[in-house]
Design a protein around this motif. Structure first.
Motif, PDB file in Angstrom:
ATOM      1  N   ALA A  51      25.842  20.476   9.386  1.00  0.00           N
ATOM      2  CA  ALA A  51      25.055  21.569   9.590  1.00  0.00           C
ATOM      3  C   ALA A  51      25.622  22.774   8.979  1.00  0.00           C
ATOM      4  O   ALA A  51      25.246  23.905   9.171  1.00  0.00           O
ATOM      5  N   ALA A  52      26.948  22.498   8.451  1.00  0.00           N
ATOM      6  CA  ALA A  52      27.959  23.941   8.337  1.00  0.00           C
ATOM      7  C   ALA A  52      27.088  24.377   6.926  1.00  0.00           C
ATOM      8  O   ALA A  52      27.354  25.793   6.614  1.00  0.00           O
ATOM      9  N   VAL A  53      26.309  23.726   6.165  1.00  0.00           N
ATOM     10  CA  VAL A  53      25.935  24.247   4.741  1.00  0.00           C
ATOM     11  C   VAL A  53      24.219  23.751   4.645  1.00  0.00           C
ATOM     12  O   VAL A  53      23.975  22.613   5.073  1.00  0.00           O
ATOM     13  N   ALA A  54      23.719  24.648   4.263  1.00  0.00           N
ATOM     14  CA  ALA A  54      22.254  24.175   3.968  1.00  0.00           C
ATOM     15  C   ALA A  54      22.058  24.187   2.168  1.00  0.00           C
ATOM     16  O   ALA A  54      22.307  25.283   1.693  1.00  0.00           O
ATOM     17  N   TRP A  55      21.740  22.734   1.796  1.00  0.00           N
ATOM     18  CA  TRP A  55      21.505  22.807   0.412  1.00  0.00           C
ATOM     19  C   TRP A  55      19.974  22.994  -0.104  1.00  0.00           C
ATOM     20  O   TRP A  55      19.202  22.378   0.835  1.00  0.00           O
ATOM     21  N   LYS A  56      19.581  23.543  -1.064  1.00  0.00           N
ATOM     22  CA  LYS A  56      18.471  23.390  -1.703  1.00  0.00           C
ATOM     23  C   LYS A  56      18.285  23.565  -3.254  1.00  0.00           C
ATOM     24  O   LYS A  56      19.538  23.814  -3.871  1.00  0.00           O
TER      25      LYS A  56
END
Length: 108
Positions: A51-56
């Motif tokens: 949850a430390a990064v959010a990809w899109k």
């Protein structure tokens, strides 16, 4: 955004990919192709940061990405320990005109 080693890859992207943001390293490998339905697909193997990064990914018919469609990744099983294989399929089918895709990573 910050790029401590000057390699053209932002620090947050290097963290997400598992590379060191203060040491120049190889550019990330992003596979781009089309699926059976003609949709643009981006795939990448990245560090498993939970949850430390959010990809899109963003997809657009124009290069400035105005009005881009945002897509969250599908996780593909089988990545090596400590990594995750992400697949981003475009919702729009390729119609013969230009279609662009880019990966975006942020802190949630």
């Amino acid at each position: 955004s910050a790029d401590a080693d000057g390699d053209g890859v932002a620090n947050i992207m290097e963290f997400a990919l598992g590379t060191d943001p203060v040491i120049r390293s190889a550019q990330p490998s992003v596979a781009a192709g089309r699926d059976a339905g003609g949709h643009l697909v981006l795939e990448i193997q990245a560090a498993d940061r939970g949850a430390a990064v959010a990809w899109k990914a963003q997809f657009s018919s124009i290069l400035n990405f105005a009005g881009a469609v945002e897509v969250v990744p599908e996780v593909i099983p089988g990545a090596p320990a400590g990594y995750v294989h992400l697949r981003f399929p475009d919702a729009a089918a390729f119609t013969g005109r230009s279609r662009f895709g880019r990966l975006v990573v942020a802190e949630p």
